[in-house]
Design a protein around this motif. Structure first.
Motif, mmCIF file in Angstrom:
data_model
loop_
_atom_site.group_PDB
_atom_site.id
_atom_site.type_symbol
_atom_site.label_atom_id
_atom_site.label_comp_id
_atom_site.label_asym_id
_atom_site.label_seq_id
_atom_site.Cartn_x
_atom_site.Cartn_y
_atom_site.Cartn_z
ATOM 1 N N ARG A 237 0.811 -1.218 0.000
ATOM 2 C CA ARG A 237 0.000 0.000 0.000
ATOM 3 C C ARG A 237 0.842 1.265 0.000
ATOM 4 N N TRP A 238 2.131 1.132 0.436
ATOM 5 C CA TRP A 238 2.914 2.357 0.538
ATOM 6 C C TRP A 238 3.194 3.019 -0.805
ATOM 7 N N GLU B 292 4.084 9.424 5.354
ATOM 8 C CA GLU B 292 4.033 10.527 4.401
ATOM 9 C C GLU B 292 5.103 11.544 4.771
ATOM 10 N N GLU C 4 3.334 7.310 -8.569
ATOM 11 C CA GLU C 4 3.560 8.328 -9.592
ATOM 12 C C GLU C 4 5.041 8.474 -9.913
ATOM 13 N N ARG D 59 1.106 4.322 -2.521
ATOM 14 C CA ARG D 59 0.194 5.471 -2.568
ATOM 15 C C ARG D 59 0.568 6.534 -1.536
ATOM 16 N N THR D 60 1.645 6.315 -0.800
ATOM 17 C CA THR D 60 2.105 7.291 0.185
ATOM 18 C C THR D 60 2.739 8.487 -0.526
ATOM 19 N N ARG D 61 2.434 9.676 -0.046
ATOM 20 C CA ARG D 61 2.967 10.884 -0.673
ATOM 21 C C ARG D 61 4.367 11.203 -0.158
ATOM 22 N N SER D 62 5.165 11.745 -1.054
ATOM 23 C CA SER D 62 6.534 12.144 -0.726
ATOM 24 C C SER D 62 6.851 13.417 -1.489
ATOM 25 N N THR E 208 3.115 10.558 -5.190
ATOM 26 C CA THR E 208 3.122 9.245 -4.562
ATOM 27 C C THR E 208 4.258 8.422 -5.163
ATOM 28 N N TYR E 209 4.628 7.332 -4.487
ATOM 29 C CA TYR E 209 5.676 6.462 -5.028
ATOM 30 C C TYR E 209 5.202 5.814 -6.329
ATOM 31 N N ARG F 195 6.033 3.838 4.729
ATOM 32 C CA ARG F 195 4.636 3.945 5.167
ATOM 33 C C ARG F 195 4.298 5.348 5.660
#
Length: 511
Positions: free
Chosen positions: A186-187, A282, A230, A189-192, A227-228, A280
């Motif tokens: 799921r990570w 953000e 993207e 979809r985590t934003r960075s 996100t990762y 995990r």
């Protein structure tokens, strides 16, 4: 207090702890360029000798956990850069990082250092320390140790740094290049908020001249929050890969996904696991206060796509791509360095052959420069002919181009399905493949002398695969390399020994 940190005090004496690391090795030449004097603290100073700036710095041996070594390194220092992390040393890295930071801060104070600069990790706001991953928790703790020390500190906090050699970037690279279809945690979809290594270095250099009153953290990032997922899709686009199919699933825990990353990428598990566990969280900048001290330059910080293009430019631009094979001095911070770990920089397959030649080096060079065209390639002719036919069938140039001159070559010449990329007369011929390939390929031939004065022929074929098919291509043809490349090396050596520009069979030198 604000001001332009790029003006004012210059010519400081800077200590760089961690000069053999990813950021440290790229920071040193930037500090020298800015007019500072540099001393490097390294456990293995020998690793620095291949850098072009090695003669321009003072190097001392020592470990950051050794108070005596650090005290010696701190003498006469104005600004101390701490770019050391124990990540990858095992489960006790948090304690090692803690002890090293305490030693560094204490010895900086005793030596009268006026500023400590530390590059740590961007941490999510409002998350208790015990809920952070061990990696981010340790980075935050080290930063706080420096802020609590008597010496003013500038603690820069960054998320993913985009540049060849950055561990987080290398994980992104290998996952995207090797897996056209990914079932991911799921990570993804985590934003960075990634940042190009060029901008990180600009902030680090300018931090040396911050006012003495500044003792704080600064969030540093590029202009894009992504996100990762993207990030991987953008990587595929810039690298010329097909669009990646990425399917996030909830069953892959950080621990399980670290095993998955370790299986797919060459990044050591001791590094991949703590980095993966951190994904995990953000990690997005909550302030941009550093611009009060380091005003933004035109076009800076770089957008993610531009930073990515620079990090990949050596496999897109023919002239930059030669650095894969020549190990030349990098032209930009995003390029590879001699001290980067072997797993950094993407996959590069090699076939290397070395032969002692019973002939003067001039005779060997004559054979090397005369290769191709009517003289052939000094190995199994049918294999070369078949490869040429296949290339023509796929729309490539095949072997029909021959060569411009039967005896002399110059940079830019076409040579069958190769292009002459570099010539050092009497020493090196480098060819870049122009046949249809799922990647980039080079063939290098060297005429050299060894320590005993003997003539040595050295041959090196290199291949940078593009995508999963590129890896499959290399492994499918590698069983034939002994016949093709091994035969080439033997026959070139024999032709030079006989003083001939081609083998006695009249063309390809078949044995």
């Amino acid at each position: 207090m604000s001001g332009d940190a790029t003006k004012g005090a210059t010519g400081s004496t800077c200590l760089v702890a961690g000069a053999t690391g990813y950021i440290g090795g790229r920071l040193v030449p930037e500090l020298l360029k800015a007019g500072h004097r540099v001393r490097c603290l390294a456990r293995s100073p020998g690793k620095l000798r291949d850098h072009p700036w090695a003669a321009d710095v003072e190097t001392v041996r020592g470990d950051v956990t050794d108070a005596g070594a650090v005290a010696g390194a701190m003498r006469g220092i104005d600004v101390a850069y701490y770019l050391v992390h124990a990540l990858g040393t095992g489960s006790g890295f948090e304690e090692t990082d803690r002890r090293a930071a305490q030693v560094f801060g204490a010895e900086a104070h005793r030596a009268g250092v006026r500023r400590i600069v530390y590059l740590g990790g961007l941490t999510p706001r409002g998350v208790p320390a015990h809920e952070l991953s061990p990696h981010l928790r340790s980075r935050a703790e080290v930063g706080q140790i420096f802020l609590d020390a008597p010496v003013p500190a500038a603690v820069l906090q960054a998320a993913v740094i985009i540049g060849s050699g950055s561990a987080s970037f290398e994980m992104l690279r290998y996952l995207t290049e090797r897996l056209p279809v990914m079932v991911t945690p799921r990570w993804v979809r985590t934003r960075s908020q990634p940042i190009g290594v060029q901008d990180v270095l600009r902030y680090l250099v300018a931090s040396a001249n911050m006012p003495a009153s500044v003792n704080r953290t600064f969030d540093v990032g590029g202009p894009d929050v992504v996100t990762y997922l993207e990030m991987m899709r953008s990587y595929a686009t810039v690298a010329g890969l097909r669009r990646r199919l990425i399917v996030p699933v909830p069953v892959l825990t950080p621990r399980l996904s670290s095993h998955w990353v370790g299986l797919v990428t060459p990044v050591p598990r001791s590094i991949a696991r703590p980095l993966t566990e951190s994904l995990r969280h953000e990690v997005v900048c909550h302030e941009d206060d550093i611009t009060a001290y380091v005003p933004a330059a035109p076009g800076r910080p770089l957008p993610y796509g531009e930073a990515l293009a620079l990090a990949l430019r050596r496999v897109q631009d023919a002239e930059v791509a030669t650095r894969w094979s020549s190990a030349a001095v990098p032209g930009a911070p995003s390029d590879p360095l001699p001290t980067d770990p072997g797993w950094a920089g993407g996959s590069l397959y090699r076939d290397e052959r070395t032969m002692t030649v019973d002939a003067p080096r001039e005779s060997l060079w004559k054979v090397i420069e005369g290769i191709g065209g009517d003289n052939g390639w000094y190995s199994f002719p049918l294999a070369w002919a078949v490869r040429g036919w296949l290339d023509r069938f796929m729309g490539g140039v095949g072997l029909r181009r021959g060569r411009r001159d039967a005896e002399r070559l110059r940079v830019g010449d076409s040579l069958d399905f190769w292009r002459v990329e570099e010539i050092e007369p009497g020493h090196l011929l480098r060819l870049r493949a122009e046949m249809r390939l799922p990647g980039l390929a080079w063939l290098e031939m060297y005429a050299e002398r060894d320590g005993r004065g003997r003539t040595v022929f050295r041959q090196r074929a290199l291949f940078h695969p593009r995508g999963l098919f590129g890896h499959a291509y290399w492994w499918s043809v590698s069983p034939f390399h002994a016949l093709v490349f091994g035969g080439m090396a033997r026959n070139i050596a024999q032709a030079a020994a006989k003083g001939m520009s081609s083998h006695p069979d009249g063309r390809h030198g078949v044995r």
